[in-house]
Enzyme design. Structure first.
Site, PDB file in Angstrom:
ATOM      1  N   ILE A  12      38.961  52.495  -2.807  1.00 29.77           N
ATOM      2  CA  ILE A  12      37.603  51.957  -2.839  1.00 29.77           C
ATOM      3  C   ILE A  12      36.622  53.038  -3.264  1.00 29.77           C
ATOM      4  O   ILE A  12      35.717  52.792  -4.074  1.00 29.77           O
ATOM      5  CB  ILE A  12      37.216  51.380  -1.462  1.00 29.77           C
ATOM      6  N   TYR A 138      43.732  51.241  15.669  1.00 29.33           N
ATOM      7  CA  TYR A 138      42.928  51.286  14.447  1.00 29.33           C
ATOM      8  C   TYR A 138      41.701  50.382  14.569  1.00 29.33           C
ATOM      9  O   TYR A 138      40.568  50.781  14.264  1.00 29.33           O
ATOM     10  CB  TYR A 138      43.813  50.859  13.278  1.00 29.33           C
ATOM     11  N   ASN A 167      41.702  42.403   3.705  1.00 27.84           N
ATOM     12  CA  ASN A 167      42.746  43.238   3.103  1.00 27.84           C
ATOM     13  C   ASN A 167      42.437  43.539   1.637  1.00 27.84           C
ATOM     14  O   ASN A 167      42.735  42.750   0.740  1.00 27.84           O
ATOM     15  CB  ASN A 167      44.105  42.551   3.226  1.00 27.84           C
ATOM     16  N   ILE A 182      49.982  43.914  -1.535  1.00 23.03           N
ATOM     17  CA  ILE A 182      50.073  43.477  -2.927  1.00 23.03           C
ATOM     18  C   ILE A 182      50.452  44.631  -3.840  1.00 23.03           C
ATOM     19  O   ILE A 182      51.355  44.502  -4.683  1.00 23.03           O
ATOM     20  CB  ILE A 182      48.752  42.821  -3.368  1.00 23.03           C
ATOM     21  N   PHE A 198      57.717  42.811   6.554  1.00 24.62           N
ATOM     22  CA  PHE A 198      57.691  42.911   8.005  1.00 24.62           C
ATOM     23  C   PHE A 198      57.782  41.526   8.640  1.00 24.62           C
ATOM     24  O   PHE A 198      57.060  40.603   8.271  1.00 24.62           O
ATOM     25  CB  PHE A 198      56.403  43.598   8.475  1.00 24.62           C
ATOM     26  N   ARG A 263      55.736  44.229  13.386  1.00 22.74           N
ATOM     27  CA  ARG A 263      54.954  45.262  14.058  1.00 22.74           C
ATOM     28  C   ARG A 263      54.037  44.626  15.098  1.00 22.74           C
ATOM     29  O   ARG A 263      53.367  43.627  14.818  1.00 22.74           O
ATOM     30  CB  ARG A 263      54.139  46.058  13.030  1.00 22.74           C
TER      31      ARG A 263
END
Length: 331
Positions: A12, A138, A167, A182, A198, A263
Site C-alpha cells: 500500500i 493483531y 483484505n 490472492i 488453510f 488457524r
C-alpha cells in the site's frame, strides 16, 4: 507542506507514494528498510523503526498529513509474540501521536484492519456500528491504536481518522510474509506450485484491490475533520475456494491445492458495508475481484518473465471446475 507515509515500502505504501509524487510538493517515505523504496523518484526516504524511533518532532516538521501504514506484524506473527507486537506497533504510534499533538492542523490517517478488529460477525455485511471483539492479537493491537487516535482527537484536537481496511491485495505483496491470499495463490499458480489452503477453504473475505485502497487513503487525506472509523472494502465476500476457482479460470488449468490446518485467529467471514466511506469521503471500490485477479496475474507474469497470454478455458471446463469445487465443499 508535505506528506509522511509510515510504512512506505509495503504494497500500500509504495502504491500510495507513487500516486502522491505527482500531486504533492514533498513526499517522505519512512520504514525500517529503504532499499526498495529508493527506486521511486521524487520521494525522500527516512529509516524509521517504530519500536525505537524517538525523533518524531523533527520528522514531522513541515508535514501536514501522515499516512500511518507501518505495522511490523501479521496475524500469525502477532499471535506468536503479542507483547512484541504491542511494543513495536502500539508504543511507537503513541510516541508519534505525542509529537503530532503539538503540530496544529496535522492530519493522521491510520490503516486499521476491517477483518481483525470486528471479530466473528453478528451480521453481514459489517458496518461501523458492529461491536468490536477481536479474537487475534493483531486485531487487539490495531484496535488499541484506534482508541489512542480517538483519545488524541478528543483531548488535543488531532485530526485523526481510522480506515478499517478489508483484505487488500496486489501483485507487490511480500511472498516471505505469507500475507495476501490472492497474490500468494496467483504466484503459486504461475510457478506451478501447490496452493496452501488453510482449513476447509470456506472462510469468506472481502478482497479489495490496492488501487482502490490508495484511492480511499488519498480521499481521506484530502478531507478535513471527517470522523471515523470508515470501512474500506469491496462489499462483496468470496471464500478461499472461490478464489482458487477464479484463478483456475484465469490461468486456464486446474491447480493443485495443499490443505493445511485451520488457524484459530481466523474469523469465519468478513464482509464490510462501506456506505459511510461513500457518504463522508466520496469513495467506493471500482475494481471487482475478476478484474483484480487479472491485474495481479499480468504483473506477476511480467515479474516472473512468463508469457502474458494463456489459453482461455472452455465453458465446459469452467463448469467442470465449479462442479468439482462444490463436491470438495461437501467433503
Amino acid at each position: 507542506m508535505g506528506v509522511l507515509v509510515l510504512g512506505g515500502n509495503g504494497l500500500i505504501g509504495r502504491t500510495l507514494c507513487a500516486q502522491l509524487v505527482g500531486s504533492r510538493a514533498d513526499v517522505i517515505s519512512a520504514g525500517r528498510s529503504v532499499e526498495d523504496g529508493r527506486r521511486l523518484g521524487g520521494v525522500l526516504f527516512r529509516r524509521v523503526d517504530m519500536a525505537t524511533f524517538t525523533d518524531w518532532a523533527h520528522l514531522l516538521t513541515d508535514v501536514d498529513t501522515v499516512y500511518h501504514l507501518a505495522w511490523s506484524t501479521i496475524p500469525s506473527s502477532a499471535a506468536i509474540d503479542p507483547a512484541q507486537d504491542i511494543v513495536e506497533n502500539v508504543v511507537g504510534t503513541v510516541r508519534m501521536l505525542e509529537a503530532a499533538r503539538r503540530i496544529p492542523h496535522i492530519r493522521i490517517v491510520f490503516a486499521s484492519s476491517g477483518g481483525a478488529v470486528y471479530g466473528p460477525p453478528d451480521y453481514l455485511p459489517i458496518d461501523e456500528r458492529h461491536p468490536v471483539r477481536p479474537i487475534s492479537a493483531y486485531g487487539v493491537s490495531k484496535l488499541m491504536v484506534e482508541h489512542y487516535i480517538q483519545k488524541y482527537r478528543r483531548l488535543y484536537g488531532i485530526d485523526g481518522v481510522c480506515l478499517r481496511i478489508s483484505n487488500c491485495y496486489g501483485a507487490g505483496q511480500s511472498e516471505k510474509k505469507g500475507l495476501g491470499a490472492i497474490a500468494l495463490f496467483a504466484r503459486a499458480a504461475l510457478k506451478g506450485e501447490p496452493i496452501k489452503l488453510f482449513g476447509d477453504g470456506q472462510n469468506v473475505r472481502d478482497y479489495v484491490h490496492v488501487d482502490d485502497v490508495v484511492a480511499a487513503l488519498i480521499a481521506t487525506g484530502n478531507a478535513r475533520r471527517v470522523p471515523g472509523p470508515l470501512n474500506i472494502g469491496s462489499g462483496v465476500g468470496h471464500s478461499l475456494l472461490e478464489v482458487v476457482t477464479k484463478l483456475e479460470v484465469a490461468v486456464g488449468r486446474r491447480l493443485e491445492v495443499e490443505r493445511v490446518a485451520a488457524r484459530g485467529f481466523d474469523v469465519p467471514a468478513s464482509i464490510l458495508y462501506t456506505h459511510r466511506a461513500h457518504k463522508r469521503i466520496g469513495w467506493k471500490a471500482t475494481i471487482d475481484i475478476d478484474h483484480g485477479i487479472a491485474m495481479v496475474l499480468d504483473e506477476l507474469r511480467a515479474e516472473l518473465g512468463l508469457e502474458c497470454e494463456l489459453p482461455s478455458m472452455s465453458t465446459a471446463t469452467i463448469r467442470s471446475i465449479s462442479t468439482a469445487r462444490k463436491a470438495i465443499r461437501g467433503l
